[in-house]
Design an enzyme around this catalytic site. Sequence first.
Site, PDB file in Angstrom:
ATOM      1  N   LYS A   1      -3.701 -11.125  -6.817  1.00  0.00           N
ATOM      2  CA  LYS A   1      -5.155 -11.364  -6.356  1.00  0.00           C
ATOM      3  C   LYS A   1      -6.130 -10.539  -6.748  1.00  0.00           C
ATOM      4  CE  LYS A   1      -5.712  -8.514  -2.367  1.00  0.00           C
ATOM      5  NZ  LYS A   1      -6.082  -8.369  -1.047  1.00  0.00           N
TER       6      LYS A   1
ATOM      7  N   LYS B   1     -10.164  -5.126  -5.200  1.00  0.00           N
ATOM      8  CA  LYS B   1     -11.207  -4.232  -5.342  1.00  0.00           C
ATOM      9  C   LYS B   1     -10.702  -2.807  -6.124  1.00  0.00           C
ATOM     10  CE  LYS B   1     -12.378  -4.442  -0.798  1.00  0.00           C
ATOM     11  NZ  LYS B   1     -12.708  -4.259   0.455  1.00  0.00           N
TER      12      LYS B   1
ATOM     13  N   LYS C   1       0.859  -1.357  -0.112  1.00  0.00           N
ATOM     14  CA  LYS C   1      -0.167  -0.140   0.186  1.00  0.00           C
ATOM     15  C   LYS C   1       0.739   1.197   0.007  1.00  0.00           C
ATOM     16  CE  LYS C   1      -4.400  -1.371   1.608  1.00  0.00           C
ATOM     17  NZ  LYS C   1      -5.470  -1.365   2.460  1.00  0.00           N
TER      18      LYS C   1
HETATM   19  P1  TYM Z   1     -10.651  -6.571   2.798  1.00  0.00           P
HETATM   20  O1  TYM Z   1     -11.808  -5.445   2.845  1.00  0.00           O
HETATM   21  O2  TYM Z   1      -9.566  -6.268   2.016  1.00  0.00           O
HETATM   22  O3  TYM Z   1     -11.369  -7.830   2.312  1.00  0.00           O
HETATM   23  C1  TYM Z   1     -12.236  -8.579   3.280  1.00  0.00           C
HETATM   24  C2  TYM Z   1     -12.205  -9.990   3.108  1.00  0.00           C
HETATM   25  O4  TYM Z   1     -12.092 -10.562   1.582  1.00  0.00           O
HETATM   26  C3  TYM Z   1     -10.700 -11.286   1.607  1.00  0.00           C
HETATM   27  N1  TYM Z   1     -10.432 -11.203   0.381  1.00  0.00           N
HETATM   28  C4  TYM Z   1     -10.138 -12.188  -0.509  1.00  0.00           C
HETATM   29  N2  TYM Z   1     -10.266 -13.636  -0.332  1.00  0.00           N
HETATM   30  C5  TYM Z   1     -10.095 -14.380  -1.426  1.00  0.00           C
HETATM   31  N3  TYM Z   1      -9.357 -13.962  -2.704  1.00  0.00           N
HETATM   32  C6  TYM Z   1      -9.462 -12.728  -2.900  1.00  0.00           C
HETATM   33  N4  TYM Z   1      -8.850 -12.084  -3.929  1.00  0.00           N
HETATM   34  C7  TYM Z   1      -9.853 -11.999  -1.785  1.00  0.00           C
HETATM   35  N5  TYM Z   1      -9.584 -10.233  -1.484  1.00  0.00           N
HETATM   36  C8  TYM Z   1     -10.063 -10.155  -0.220  1.00  0.00           C
HETATM   37  C9  TYM Z   1      -9.906 -10.757   2.705  1.00  0.00           C
HETATM   38  O5  TYM Z   1      -8.962 -11.719   3.038  1.00  0.00           O
HETATM   39  C10 TYM Z   1     -10.818 -10.351   3.840  1.00  0.00           C
HETATM   40  O6  TYM Z   1     -11.060 -11.593   4.593  1.00  0.00           O
HETATM   41  N6  TYM Z   1      -8.047  -5.656   6.856  1.00  0.00           N
HETATM   42  C11 TYM Z   1      -9.085  -6.359   6.584  1.00  0.00           C
HETATM   43  C12 TYM Z   1     -10.396  -5.968   7.322  1.00  0.00           C
HETATM   44  C13 TYM Z   1     -10.329  -6.105   8.653  1.00  0.00           C
HETATM   45  C14 TYM Z   1     -10.579  -7.436   9.242  1.00  0.00           C
HETATM   46  C15 TYM Z   1     -10.485  -7.058  10.706  1.00  0.00           C
HETATM   47  C16 TYM Z   1     -10.736  -8.851   8.979  1.00  0.00           C
HETATM   48  C17 TYM Z   1     -10.279  -5.198   9.436  1.00  0.00           C
HETATM   49  N7  TYM Z   1     -10.180  -5.805  10.675  1.00  0.00           N
HETATM   50  C18 TYM Z   1     -10.407  -8.027  11.709  1.00  0.00           C
HETATM   51  C19 TYM Z   1     -10.868  -9.607   9.880  1.00  0.00           C
HETATM   52  C20 TYM Z   1     -10.530  -9.354  11.300  1.00  0.00           C
HETATM   53  C21 TYM Z   1      -9.444  -6.105   4.800  1.00  0.00           C
HETATM   54  O7  TYM Z   1      -9.054  -4.991   4.549  1.00  0.00           O
HETATM   55  O8  TYM Z   1     -10.155  -6.746   4.150  1.00  0.00           O
END
Ligand code: TYM
Length: 334
Positions: free
Chosen positions: A197, A200, A115
């Site tokens: 991967k 978004k 990032k």
């Molecule tokens: P975020 O918002 O980027 O993504 C949300 C969830 O989607 C999963 N994910 C994927 N899984 C499989 N293939 C992909 N291409 C893919 N892209 C995203 C992510 O692994 C995630 O589970 N930091 C976290 C949000 C967060 C969080 C937490 C999660 C904040 N606090 C506490 C768990 C526990 C994030 O940015 O996820």
Amino acid sequence: MIDDKKVLFSGMQATGNLTLGNYLGALKNWLTLSDEYECFYSVVDLHSITVRQDPAELRSRARKLLTLYIAAGLDPKKNCIYYQSHVSAHAELSWILNCFTYMGELNRMTQFKDKSAKHADNINAGLFTYPVLMAADILLYQADVVPVGKDQLQHLEITRDIAQRFNAIYGDVFTIPEPYLGKSGAKIMSLQDPTKKMSKSDENVNASIYLMDDKDTIIRKFKRAVTDSDGCVAYNDTQIGIHNLIDIYSACTGKTPEEIVKEFDGKGYGDFKLAVGESVADILMPLQERFHQLEKDKAYIDGIIKENAEKAGYFANKTLRKVQKKVGFPERIR
Ligand code: TYM
């Protein structure tokens, strides 16, 4: 434990349009686990501002995401679905945990490296301490399990390290959480570059399936998915594009990769891609329909937002008070 049930915490950021990766890597597993655990599902808006956001857009996306959790099938009476910013304990615990986290640990985080390369003009301290806030999210609810995609495993590891360090000093304050990865779909790759991967924030709209894409768009994107010239549906490490499509099809249909390879034996990529697209559309179309219905019911969604923020606040503050006492903050006078 809450009422004899183990606790689950997870969250998503309301930035960008949610992709099939978010659904298959996280949301889908949330649904299967939601009966077994006492669940907290947060829209993590504090995390979102580590990257510059348009305020009106962030607010609107956050509400859409919260609505989408419900549209996906999470019952808001049983699962605590709430905005992270409505529970100030997240920020408060995060500060305390910052003082138990080393710069060297945070420096190793690959998401920070990625990032900060992407947002070189805004490498703020929040971006650096992002994993500590994530640790606070999880530890506040004494979560036993955290269903996430593979890209979040490093953050889970540091959460466990921080919790263990704190417990070693102050006794058993925090439950040590375990990550939960689904059998398939833990890492969905870009349709245009299967070495990356699905994300978004990808600039190429054909690289991702968005949860709000219509059926024609979904089918078209799968037809254009980058594969290889082998022409045979096989599950191996060299045909990475096909590997990704098999993972998607497997996560959507519940079939194993072996069954899928058999199903498409002797058939071309065209047939396979169409089947994958249809299996995705079969999941996303009903979800979109429910989302559009729910979105219209403002009073219902408002009620959930209010009720669940109170519920989350109750549990979060229990842990926060305990932590504040342990580190030596003065007792409140009532
Ligand atoms: P975020 O918002 O980027 O993504 C949300 C969830 O989607 C999963 N994910 C994927 N899984 C499989 N293939 C992909 N291409 C893919 N892209 C995203 C992510 O692994 C995630 O589970 N930091 C976290 C949000 C967060 C969080 C937490 C999660 C904040 N606090 C506490 C768990 C526990 C994030 O940015 O996820």
